[in-house]
Write an enzyme that holds these catalytic residues in place. Sequence first.
Site, PDB file in Angstrom:
ATOM      1  N   ASN A 223       0.851  -1.190   0.000  1.00  0.00           N
ATOM      2  CA  ASN A 223       0.000   0.000   0.000  1.00  0.00           C
ATOM      3  C   ASN A 223       0.886   1.239   0.000  1.00  0.00           C
ATOM      4  OD1 ASN A 223       0.427   0.959   2.851  1.00  0.00           O
ATOM      5  ND2 ASN A 223      -0.319  -1.123   3.256  1.00  0.00           N
ATOM      6  N   ASP A 292      -4.573  -6.431   5.405  1.00  0.00           N
ATOM      7  CA  ASP A 292      -5.619  -7.275   5.991  1.00  0.00           C
ATOM      8  C   ASP A 292      -5.612  -8.668   5.377  1.00  0.00           C
ATOM      9  OD1 ASP A 292      -6.725  -5.393   7.768  1.00  0.00           O
ATOM     10  OD2 ASP A 292      -7.683  -4.377   6.076  1.00  0.00           O
ATOM     11  N   LYS A 302       9.326 -17.504  -9.258  1.00  0.00           N
ATOM     12  CA  LYS A 302       8.566 -16.441  -9.929  1.00  0.00           C
ATOM     13  C   LYS A 302       7.417 -17.066 -10.736  1.00  0.00           C
ATOM     14  CE  LYS A 302       8.888 -12.834 -13.351  1.00  0.00           C
ATOM     15  NZ  LYS A 302       9.545 -12.419 -14.552  1.00  0.00           N
ATOM     16  N   PHE A 340      -5.250   3.584  14.483  1.00  0.00           N
ATOM     17  CA  PHE A 340      -5.665   4.503  13.432  1.00  0.00           C
ATOM     18  C   PHE A 340      -6.783   3.811  12.650  1.00  0.00           C
ATOM     19  CE2 PHE A 340      -2.840   8.209  12.565  1.00  0.00           C
ATOM     20  CZ  PHE A 340      -2.008   8.076  13.659  1.00  0.00           C
ATOM     21  N   LYS A 354     -14.678   0.739  15.039  1.00  0.00           N
ATOM     22  CA  LYS A 354     -13.411  -0.019  15.134  1.00  0.00           C
ATOM     23  C   LYS A 354     -12.832   0.044  16.545  1.00  0.00           C
ATOM     24  CE  LYS A 354     -11.409  -0.238  10.574  1.00  0.00           C
ATOM     25  NZ  LYS A 354     -10.594   0.325   9.542  1.00  0.00           N
ATOM     26  N   LYS A 358     -12.230  -3.373  18.512  1.00  0.00           N
ATOM     27  CA  LYS A 358     -10.866  -3.832  18.788  1.00  0.00           C
ATOM     28  C   LYS A 358     -10.488  -3.663  20.266  1.00  0.00           C
ATOM     29  CE  LYS A 358      -9.212  -3.221  14.054  1.00  0.00           C
ATOM     30  NZ  LYS A 358      -8.068  -3.518  13.230  1.00  0.00           N
TER      31      LYS A 358
HETATM   32  O1  PMT Z   1       2.548   6.383   6.398  1.00  0.00           O
HETATM   33  P1  PMT Z   1       1.938   7.667   5.851  1.00  0.00           P
HETATM   34  O2  PMT Z   1       2.194   7.834   4.383  1.00  0.00           O
HETATM   35  O3  PMT Z   1       2.347   8.849   6.679  1.00  0.00           O
HETATM   36  O4  PMT Z   1       0.355   7.522   5.984  1.00  0.00           O
HETATM   37  C1  PMT Z   1      -0.243   7.496   7.245  1.00  0.00           C
HETATM   38  C2  PMT Z   1      -1.397   6.482   7.319  1.00  0.00           C
HETATM   39  C3  PMT Z   1      -2.499   6.888   6.373  1.00  0.00           C
HETATM   40  C4  PMT Z   1      -0.874   5.077   6.951  1.00  0.00           C
HETATM   41  C5  PMT Z   1      -1.861   6.486   8.819  1.00  0.00           C
HETATM   42  O5  PMT Z   1      -2.290   7.763   9.170  1.00  0.00           O
HETATM   43  C6  PMT Z   1      -3.004   5.511   9.045  1.00  0.00           C
HETATM   44  O6  PMT Z   1      -4.169   5.821   8.870  1.00  0.00           O
HETATM   45  N1  PMT Z   1      -2.651   4.261   9.493  1.00  0.00           N
HETATM   46  C7  PMT Z   1      -3.565   3.152   9.659  1.00  0.00           C
HETATM   47  C8  PMT Z   1      -3.801   2.474   8.322  1.00  0.00           C
HETATM   48  C9  PMT Z   1      -4.674   1.221   8.478  1.00  0.00           C
HETATM   49  O7  PMT Z   1      -4.193   0.125   8.312  1.00  0.00           O
HETATM   50  O8  PMT Z   1      -5.903   1.461   8.865  1.00  0.00           O
HETATM   51  P2  PMT Z   1      -7.031   0.285   9.049  1.00  0.00           P
HETATM   52  O9  PMT Z   1      -8.294   1.048   9.235  1.00  0.00           O
HETATM   53  O10 PMT Z   1      -6.948  -0.675   7.924  1.00  0.00           O
HETATM   54  O11 PMT Z   1      -6.597  -0.442  10.381  1.00  0.00           O
HETATM   55  C10 PMT Z   1      -7.099  -0.049  11.656  1.00  0.00           C
HETATM   56  C11 PMT Z   1      -6.024  -0.216  12.715  1.00  0.00           C
HETATM   57  O12 PMT Z   1      -5.736  -1.610  12.870  1.00  0.00           O
HETATM   58  C12 PMT Z   1      -4.706   0.460  12.382  1.00  0.00           C
HETATM   59  O13 PMT Z   1      -4.178   1.039  13.569  1.00  0.00           O
HETATM   60  C13 PMT Z   1      -3.823  -0.684  11.901  1.00  0.00           C
HETATM   61  O14 PMT Z   1      -2.439  -0.423  12.211  1.00  0.00           O
HETATM   62  C14 PMT Z   1      -4.366  -1.858  12.689  1.00  0.00           C
HETATM   63  N2  PMT Z   1      -4.281  -3.165  12.010  1.00  0.00           N
HETATM   64  C15 PMT Z   1      -4.793  -3.340  10.765  1.00  0.00           C
HETATM   65  C16 PMT Z   1      -4.718  -4.607  10.173  1.00  0.00           C
HETATM   66  C17 PMT Z   1      -4.112  -5.656  10.885  1.00  0.00           C
HETATM   67  N3  PMT Z   1      -4.002  -6.864  10.355  1.00  0.00           N
HETATM   68  N4  PMT Z   1      -3.627  -5.443  12.119  1.00  0.00           N
HETATM   69  C18 PMT Z   1      -3.719  -4.222  12.700  1.00  0.00           C
HETATM   70  O15 PMT Z   1      -3.294  -4.041  13.855  1.00  0.00           O
END
Ligand code: PMT
Length: 423
Positions: A223, A292, A302, A340, A354, A358
């Site tokens: 991403n 995810d 490959k 986040f 969320k 969580k």
């Molecule tokens: O890195 P930059 O370019 O500065 O951009 C910043 C950002 C946009 C990446 C950052 O601000 C941000 O939003 N990060 C969270 C991105 C994300 O994965 O969001 P989500 O809504 O998919 O996940 C929710 C939360 O669960 C996040 O805190 C994530 O770290 C966490 N997560 C997600 C998937 C997973 N398998 N395990 C997790 O712990």
Amino acid sequence: MAFIAVGVTGGIGAYKAVEVCRGLQKQGHDVVAVMTRAATRFVGPVTFEAITRRPVITSQWKPGMNADIEHIAIADGIALLVVAPCTANVLGKFANGIADDFLSSLYLATRAPVLIAPAMNSNMLAHPAVQRNVETLQARGVQFVEPGEGYLACGWIGRGRLAEPADVVAAAVRMLGTDAGINAASDAGAVDSGQGSVLRGRRVLVTAGPTLEDIDPVRFLGNRSSGRMGFAIAAEATRRGAKVTLIAGPTRVEPPVVDEVVRVRSARDMHAAVLQSAIRADVVVMAAAVADYTPAAPAGEKVAKTDGPLTLRLERTPDILADLGKMTSRATGVPLLVGFAAETGNATAKAREKRTRKGIDLIVANDVSRADAGFDVPTNAVTIIGSDEEQDVPVQSKERVAAAILDRVERLIRSRAATPARA
Ligand code: PMT
């Protein structure tokens, strides 16, 4: 009163650094001037000595300078390092860790916040090499005072002139948190000196950047996360005196200097690294964009192309935050968990959901559909959501957003300490 080092480098604006020193002194601060050899060609050290009433440091090699390893002694003692004017050469040294004189060694040795006022020819300022160095330093939490526009010493008209001394002083004062107006606005992301932070001495774990999920040895799913948001949080927590572990996916942006940087690649690697470190953490901030889904069976060789379509089977990755939310020690509220939520519509409502699902303390709703927020831009705009309060943080630098998030974390830690434990 704070002890401040003012670095002066070899540009025509060096004479304005005298005004910067005076301005800081007028605010009640104690100033030591550190001049590079080139700076002494523009202004005599005696001028700074007379103004600061302290010996001016012009060389690492002067007899007496190494009896108590002066750059380490000053590095430990200062509350702020201001460099004005800062040439392209010195920016490059700071960004690349070159320590070949007193000022560049001081930059590496100090944990104090750093404020840089660049000054150079406009083409030099716009050069990708210089811009890259600026970005690298910003990612480490270094703050900048924008150069001004106008007549440059080289005869050109353009951007690159050293900012006005009053603006440099105002930025320094803001960083020290001694400006009453700024302190009052600390919820909007203003920074203070970190001296009184409840994060001092606490262990903060921050994740940043993307995870990459391998399809085969040469291809992956990823991403657009640059790591900047997480890096800004790690840098700000360090500035506030926390012991910071940064767990980062692959990024082109350099991570800030913190106690420990752990590099990982996939969501599974990040899960293992975070769970191992989180046991010792007081605060965990998950700013990483964790995949995810991951290919269910990555190929060892490959994958050769065929004429037909290719179907990839993906499986869920472990949810790191949700697993942290289930940790048994959560009964004590430690570690405090900040997640986040990167969303492209209804960000706040989705983030609220969320946070509850969580089982975490705070969530930062990030509407990533905006061009000036979210992935791979230097600015962000978020809403910080807790159980009791929601706070909009309007668009601003990721460094200031990081400060706003940590201000909120600090408030939560303080309010928990003030609330008597239930019997
Ligand atoms: O890195 P930059 O370019 O500065 O951009 C910043 C950002 C946009 C990446 C950052 O601000 C941000 O939003 N990060 C969270 C991105 C994300 O994965 O969001 P989500 O809504 O998919 O996940 C929710 C939360 O669960 C996040 O805190 C994530 O770290 C966490 N997560 C997600 C998937 C997973 N398998 N395990 C997790 O712990």
